[in-house]
Design an enzyme around this catalytic site. Structure first.
Site, mmCIF file in Angstrom:
data_model
loop_
_atom_site.group_PDB
_atom_site.id
_atom_site.type_symbol
_atom_site.label_atom_id
_atom_site.label_comp_id
_atom_site.label_asym_id
_atom_site.label_seq_id
_atom_site.Cartn_x
_atom_site.Cartn_y
_atom_site.Cartn_z
ATOM 1 N N SER A 158 0.851 -1.190 0.000
ATOM 2 C CA SER A 158 0.000 0.000 0.000
ATOM 3 C C SER A 158 0.893 1.249 0.000
ATOM 4 C CB SER A 158 -0.946 -0.037 1.196
ATOM 5 O OG SER A 158 -1.989 0.883 1.038
ATOM 6 N N HIS B 31 -7.912 -4.865 -1.619
ATOM 7 C CA HIS B 31 -6.681 -4.369 -1.009
ATOM 8 C C HIS B 31 -6.016 -5.404 -0.105
ATOM 9 C CE1 HIS B 31 -4.081 -0.953 -0.306
ATOM 10 N NE2 HIS B 31 -4.180 -1.091 1.006
ATOM 11 N N ASP C 205 -9.663 -3.548 -5.734
ATOM 12 C CA ASP C 205 -9.095 -2.709 -4.675
ATOM 13 C C ASP C 205 -9.646 -1.284 -4.736
ATOM 14 O OD1 ASP C 205 -7.509 -1.354 -2.845
ATOM 15 O OD2 ASP C 205 -5.665 -2.334 -3.459
#
Length: 733
Positions: free
Chosen positions: A585, A705, A670
């Site tokens: 991330s 995600h 995501d």
């Protein structure tokens, strides 16, 4: 809501693993693997070419999209990859997956060995420590061979008959993905409200179960955000709706049995930089509605006995003022940064809770960050962070007497909770270190007795005495000392020949504490050291540490990480060719930035759901999270921030140099870091970079995600990552 999670969302821990025995054969086979992709210019009408028998990577270039801003023209040749509804985009991603599968095919035996090794370390049929609330004991358990947890309870005693509340395995049947976004039992214990997501896109459905009959009620609301809370009448629920950019912005009130179309709008958050959250106080007296931006918060409260009333404002928002509250008796206790960079605790009357009535309870102290606050009927618990480590202080409210709960190791991770009961002297907390598995303790705040309720059982004969941990410090270019936590087997030799796996994050003020992960044993037992760089931009050393790694100081995050890597090499823990790095991330942004700055320093890179297309994303307010993140990265419409962000954005700084072998992963659904960011980055790297080191893109076509939701599927992902790592580093399994 953020690409990581400051301040309300648990971070996803991205780990690493190990390798198997037929290693010589694997090395020979991978020497003949397909060449890394080289993306060439293509005519405007070109569509991605599915790799022939997956032996060649797909071609990604098309006519570029140009953006003019601040007198510059930005050229994006891979903008067409945005749009998962387009068949040519799906075809391209699937072709990339086939190419990755073909390159990794010689490691399939290694992947299987690693997977079985990882599974072999966990207790597949297991039980959490039950938490008592009123006359009920709540817990979760897992069963061998099943992907998901089962939530259950017993009434009166732990020997009473079990009542299953939610079997996630049954709920997930026929689905590739299943994740909860909220789970709340009603105050009278008669109903369960839960939110679930079936594709990783974080668009949740609200369901309500009658626990007496076991049947789902007709109440069902779709396309929601995280968070659900009950009022004390046991029939009124509050839930949160997201806007078009997936910002949690609207609080709704729902009465059981009423058509959701008639649900009342309770609050709309007008500022696109703010998201809202809903929770109950531990006292069960109030519902708390919080609005939060990166550095500013605001709270409203509602008497939980009066669900149709109005939420009452505690203190109007002021830019830079952060506060959060809990309730006790006739006062609110408030953790705030007002007059305290690293926070303090104040209290105010319930009737007049504004800042003019705030009275000091725990003052600000140099070098001490007040991390959290927990209130019980007779005690207040303050979790603090000192020199990067958490500690717990307990205060008896009646007398004011305080004591500190001590911990034995020099580097560890500590988490208070879950503690659902208000009228109790028992404090539950979780303790772990780099060598100590997660340990759940019950601590009597009155007698100071500490009972170990459970320690994570690591199968396969784990002996913590065989491992050692250290705390080092590297020196950043500006002279700042950057802490490094690391662990290795005691047989580890510091001669520069050993592999090392270095991780980092460094954003949103989120710290990276040193905790135990059994998956790492497959690394440590093969001669790795595992290291965490506590870099600026995180909250490891307080608010100043965060401030020095965001906005126009963001590059400190990257140079801190490079300093940590160089220190490990200089001290002979590893060497450049044996140093692997990983981040996810915003930590994926870190990976992209440091390989642009020092591609020669690393032997392998794993970038998970990486935020790498900084400028294009932050210029587009229709993308989830963008407006909320100007306080983290800056607004590129401002020339100062634009130039600074452009100077480190990984996608915009790809160069014609040799990059280390890289594995990049993403999820098609995501909502935090869109799949097209890593897809575009990989395409540009292939078209630009020199050399033929491996570059792979792996897209999970049915997740978001967090990657796979099932625990066995997740372990297969880790086994794949480790097989890549061992293969390119030449580590024997």
């Amino acid at each position: 809501m953020s690409r990581s999670t400051r301040p309300f969302w648990p971070l996803l821990a991205l780990g690493l693993l190990a390798a198997p025995a037929a290693w010589t054969q694997v090395q020979l086979d991978t020497a003949n693997a397909p060449a890394p992709p080289l993306v060439k210019d293509a005519p405007a009408a070109a569509v991605p070419t599915p790799a022939s028998a997956a032996q060649e990577p797909p071609v990604a270039a098309r006519l570029p999209v140009e953006t003019k801003i601040h007198g510059r023209t930005l050229v994006d040749p891979y903008a067409w990859l945005r749009g998962k509804e387009k068949p040519e985009v799906v075809a391209y991603l699937e072709a990339e997956n086939r190419y990755t599968e073909a390159v990794m095919k010689p490691t399939e035996a290694l992947q299987e060995k690693l997977y079985r090794e990882l599974v072999g370390r966990i207790k597949e049929t297991d039980l959490s420590v039950p938490s008592r609330r009123d006359d009920w004991y709540y817990y979760s358990r897992t069963e061998q061979g099943k992907q998901y947890a089962i939530f259950a309870r017993r009434k009166g005693s732990l020997t009473a008959p079990e009542e299953v509340l939610l079997d996630m395995n049954a709920a997930a049947e026929g689905r590739k993905y299943f994740q909860l976004g909220g789970y709340q039992v009603s105050p009278d214990h008669s109903k369960l409200a839960y939110l679930y997501d079936t594709d990783g896109g974080e668009r949740f459905t609200l369901a309500v179960k009658d626990l007496a009959t076991g049947r789902l009620l007709s109440d069902r609301v779709v396309d929601l955000s995280f968070g659900v809370a009950w009022a004390n009448d046991n029939r009124t629920l509050f839930y949160i709706v997201a806007d078009a950019a997936r910002r949690p912005y609207r609080l709704m009130r729902h009465a059981l049995g009423v058509d959701p179309e008639r649900d009342a709008v309770v609050y709309d958050e007008p500022d696109p930089a703010f998201s809202i959250f809903i929770e109950r106080t531990r006292s069960d007296r109030y519902l708390v509605l919080s609005s939060a931006a990166t550095k500013t918060t605001e709270a409203r409260v509602l008497d939980a006995d009066r669900p149709e009333g109005r939420f009452r404002l505690i203190q109007p928002r002021e830019k830079g003022l952060e506060y959060e509250l809990d309730h006790h008796g006739d006062r609110f206790y408030i953790r705030t940064n007002l007059g305290a960079e690293d926070f303090r605790v104040v209290s105010a009357p319930v009737a007049t809770p504004g800042r003019e009535h705030w009275q000091e309870v725990v003052p600000a102290r140099p070098g001490v960050r007040v991390a959290s606050l927990d209130l019980f009927r007779g005690h207040m618990v303050v979790t603090e962070r000192v020199e990067g480590l958490k500690r717990v202080r307990v205060r008896e409210l009646a007398s004011g007497a305080e004591h500190e709960v001590s911990f034995p190791e020099p580097a560890y991770s500590l988490s208070v909770g879950p503690n659902p009961e208000f009228d109790t002297t028992n404090l539950r907390f979780s303790y772990t270190s780099l060598v100590t598995p997660q340990s759940i303790y019950d601590y009597d705040m009155a007698t100071r007795r500490r009972d170990l309720m459970k320690r994570e059982e690591v199968l396969g004969g784990y002996d913590p005495a065989q491992y050692a941990s250290e705390r080092l410090a590297a020196t950043a270019p500006d002279g700042t000392r950057v802490p490094i936590s690391l662990v290795y087997k005691k047989s580890f030799v510091k001669d520069g020949s050993r592999p090392c796996y270095l991780t980092g994050y460094g954003s949103y003020g989120s710290p990276r504490d040193a905790g135990f992960v059994s998956l790492r044993l497959s690394l440590l037992d093969r001669g790795f050291c595992f290291a965490i760089a506590h870099i600026r931009g995180g909250g490891d050393l307080g608010e100043a540490w965060y401030e020095q790694g965001r906005l126009l100081s963001k590059k400190n995050t990257f140079t801190d990480f490079i300093a940590a890597a160089e220190h490990l090499v200089a001290q002979r823990y590893t060497s450049k060719g044996k140093l692997a790095i990983q981040g996810g991330s915003a930590g994926g942004l870190l990976m992209g930035a440091v390989v642009n700055l020092r591609p020669d320093l690393f032997g392998a890179v794993i970038a998970k759901v990486p935020f790498v297309d900084v400028i294009n994303t932050m210029l587009d307010a229709t993308i989830p999270l963008t407006a909320q993140e100007f306080d983290e990265w800056g607004d590129p419409k401002d020339p100062r921030y634009f130039e600074y962000m452009l100077s480190y954005s990984p996608y915009d700084n790809v160069a014609a140099v040799e990059y280390p072998p890289m594995l990049v992963t993403t999820g098609l659904n995501d909502p935090r870091v869109a799949y097209w960011e890593p897809a575009k980055w990989v395409a540009k790297l292939r078209a630009t970079k020199a050399g033929d080191d491996r570059l792979l893109l792996k897209t999970n076509m049915g997740a978001g995600h967090r990657g796979s939701s099932g625990r066995y599927d997740y372990l297969r992902e880790i086994a794949f990552d480790y097989a890549f790592l061992f293969d390119v580093l030449g580590v024997e399994g």
